[in-house]
Write a protein that holds these residues in place. Structure first.
Motif, PDB file in Angstrom:
ATOM      1  N   ARG A 121       0.739  -1.152  -0.040  1.00  0.00           N
ATOM      2  CA  ARG A 121       0.141  -0.076  -0.234  1.00  0.00           C
ATOM      3  C   ARG A 121       0.762   1.290  -0.159  1.00  0.00           C
ATOM      4  NH1 ARG A 121      -4.598  -1.617   4.276  1.00  0.00           N
ATOM      5  NH2 ARG A 121      -5.455  -3.501   3.154  1.00  0.00           N
ATOM      6  N   ILE A 122       1.980   1.288   0.448  1.00  0.00           N
ATOM      7  CA  ILE A 122       2.920   2.256   0.426  1.00  0.00           C
ATOM      8  C   ILE A 122       3.351   2.799  -0.981  1.00  0.00           C
ATOM      9  CG2 ILE A 122       5.267   3.213   1.245  1.00  0.00           C
ATOM     10  CD1 ILE A 122       5.201   1.091   3.359  1.00  0.00           C
ATOM     11  N   PRO A 123       3.103   4.015  -1.402  1.00  0.00           N
ATOM     12  CA  PRO A 123       3.355   4.277  -2.761  1.00  0.00           C
ATOM     13  C   PRO A 123       4.706   4.114  -3.423  1.00  0.00           C
ATOM     14  CG  PRO A 123       1.698   6.050  -1.677  1.00  0.00           C
ATOM     15  CD  PRO A 123       2.320   5.037  -0.764  1.00  0.00           C
ATOM     16  N   ILE A 124       5.593   4.090  -2.756  1.00  0.00           N
ATOM     17  CA  ILE A 124       6.881   4.085  -3.080  1.00  0.00           C
ATOM     18  C   ILE A 124       7.368   2.628  -3.353  1.00  0.00           C
ATOM     19  CG2 ILE A 124       8.243   4.065  -0.804  1.00  0.00           C
ATOM     20  CD1 ILE A 124      10.566   5.718  -2.106  1.00  0.00           C
ATOM     21  N   PHE A 125       6.852   1.839  -2.522  1.00  0.00           N
ATOM     22  CA  PHE A 125       6.915   0.431  -2.766  1.00  0.00           C
ATOM     23  C   PHE A 125       6.216  -0.025  -4.123  1.00  0.00           C
ATOM     24  CE2 PHE A 125       9.168  -1.718   0.727  1.00  0.00           C
ATOM     25  CZ  PHE A 125       9.153  -0.456   1.607  1.00  0.00           C
ATOM     26  N   LYS A 126       5.045   0.378  -4.148  1.00  0.00           N
ATOM     27  CA  LYS A 126       4.149   0.167  -5.584  1.00  0.00           C
ATOM     28  C   LYS A 126       4.876   0.645  -6.768  1.00  0.00           C
ATOM     29  CE  LYS A 126      -0.041   0.134  -5.443  1.00  0.00           C
ATOM     30  NZ  LYS A 126      -1.714   0.710  -5.114  1.00  0.00           N
ATOM     31  N   ALA A 127       5.479   1.893  -6.597  1.00  0.00           N
ATOM     32  CA  ALA A 127       6.093   2.474  -7.756  1.00  0.00           C
ATOM     33  C   ALA A 127       7.458   1.923  -8.044  1.00  0.00           C
ATOM     34  CB  ALA A 127       6.488   4.046  -7.445  1.00  0.00           C
ATOM     35  N   LEU A 128       8.147   1.367  -7.069  1.00  0.00           N
ATOM     36  CA  LEU A 128       9.353   0.548  -7.203  1.00  0.00           C
ATOM     37  C   LEU A 128       9.138  -0.861  -8.195  1.00  0.00           C
ATOM     38  CD1 LEU A 128      12.253   0.408  -7.452  1.00  0.00           C
ATOM     39  CD2 LEU A 128      12.150  -0.434  -4.880  1.00  0.00           C
TER      40      LEU A 128
END
Length: 409
Positions: A121-128
């Motif tokens: 759910r953390i945006p930076i994780f999803k983006a990576l």
């Protein structure tokens, strides 16, 4: 040794070996390739599968740190490999080893890890996670996996679920194209619900395609035409491995039609699992696939590898190799798939004790709710065409495949 340390001890060495092979000495590529193949095959027979940590055992932030580090490491390995092979600075043998080891790393580590990241759910994780897939030209998997595969797995609406009796080579182009198309359809429908047109800037397909194009430009600029050819080759092999994992993990397991005409909920018996002592760590516990489909938001280290679920006879990498030979694959898997489907069908037909309350679908997924079916009510399958074409040249195999199809349509 803490559970996250075990994941790190198995996933990080090949990443560092590949970086060293591309920047220091090409011979490290052979060690990385051996780690991902020979060592994995032997250690799978010696080590126990991952154990689910006790509820009180804290695994954060180390589990997130490892996953994030592997995502960044993928991008570094991609750049380093394309640059090294594009410059022709290695011997022929070292070049072959580096290419094959990198492709294997992308399929066995980068893909399961990126899959883990896009579910966060953390945006930076999803983006990576999305950046990892986009870097190899498979960014649409982010849309197709979350919006199509998890919703329609085990049905003909999911292109990543193999059809009954379908070989991997027939499945591969169908799933590749189908996942791209169904993913964009779902994204357009989401935009439509928000009042936006299909070409709105928020359509993530602009990122999936634009990111792939930027990767091509960056590699072409930094590593030349040779590096670009390496990128294309790695992208093709990585995409094939992503689809291979879906093929192996869902072959022959399709959702039944309940007596009320609805499709049964996603359940543990709709995925094959392969809990092993090395490859499960290497693949971020992705072989605990039933647990992932039942609990998509569950972190990799918390998936239960001891659940009573359909289990493959060998590890995921070995099953993937077998799947490339359709005759061997069908001989090994068709009867196993039929037994699982027969058990699921029998569970739907079994009467329920009157005093027993209806369980939640996630607790007993193979049993229909009392309000959906009366005791001993028959499953209503879709009608097959009167003269269905044979699915196999072998009469015995064809009979099994027809039974699977009759049970699952």
């Amino acid at each position: 040794m803490p559970v996250i340390a075990r994941y790190a001890a198995i996933t990080l060495p090949p990443m560092f070996l590949l970086l060293l092979a591309a920047t220091a000495w090409g011979g490290f590529a052979w060690i990385a390739l051996a780690w991902l193949t020979i060592v994995a095959a032997v250690a799978d027979r010696l080590l126990e599968p991952p154990k689910t940590p006790a509820p009180e055992e804290e695994t954060l932030p180390w589990s997130d740190t490892l996953s994030f580090g592997l995502g960044v490491g993928h991008l570094l390995v991609l750049i380093a490999t394309c640059t090294a092979l594009g410059s022709a600075s290695l011997t022929f043998g070292q070049s072959i080893a580096l290419f094959l080891a990198t492709a294997s790393f992308f399929g066995q580590v980068s893909h399961p890890n990126a899959h883990e990241l896009i579910h966060r759910r953390i945006p930076i994780f999803k983006a990576l996670g999305a950046a990892v897939y986009t870097s190899v030209g498979f960014g649409h998997h982010v849309s197709a996996h979350r919006l199509v595969h998890h919703r329609h797995v085990g049905t003909e609406q999911d292109p990543n679920t193999p059809l009954p009796g379908e070989s991997f080579w027939a499945y591969l182009p169908r799933a590749w194209r189908g996942s791209f198309e169904t993913g964009i359809v779902q994204e357009i429908e989401r935009l439509d619900r928000k009042g936006h047109g299909p070409n709105h800037i928020s359509n993530p397909y602009w990122l999936w395609l634009g990111g792939a194009l930027l990767t091509v430009i960056a590699v072409l600029t930094g590593a030349g035409l040779g590096g670009l050819l390496v990128l294309i080759g790695l992208g093709a092999l990585t995409g094939a491995q992503i689809l291979m994992s879906d093929y192996v993990q869902h072959y022959g397991l399709q959702r039944l039609i309940l007596p009320n005409g609805r499709i049964e909920p996603v359940a543990a018996h709709h995925s094959w699992n392969a809990p092993k002592g090395f490859s499960s760590y290497l693949m971020m516990n992705a072989p605990a696939h039933s647990e992932h489909h039942m609990h998509p938001d569950q972190p990799y280290e918390r998936l239960d590898t001891e659940a009573q679920v359909p289990t493959l006879p060998f590890s995921m990498p070995i099953m993937a190799m077998i799947a490339t030979v359709p005759t061997a694959w069908h001989r090994m898997m068709d009867k196993r798939a039929l037994k699982v489907m027969e058990a699921a069908q029998a569970a739907h037909l079994a009467p329920k004790p009157a005093a027993q309350s209806a369980p939640e679908p996630t607790q007993a997924p193979v049993t229909a709710n009392p309000q959906d079916a009366a005791p001993n009510s028959p499953v209503v399958p879709k009608q097959e065409a009167p003269e269905a074409a044979p699915l196999s040249d072998d009469p015995e195999t064809d009979a099994m495949l027809q039974a699977i199809r009759a049970a699952t349509r």
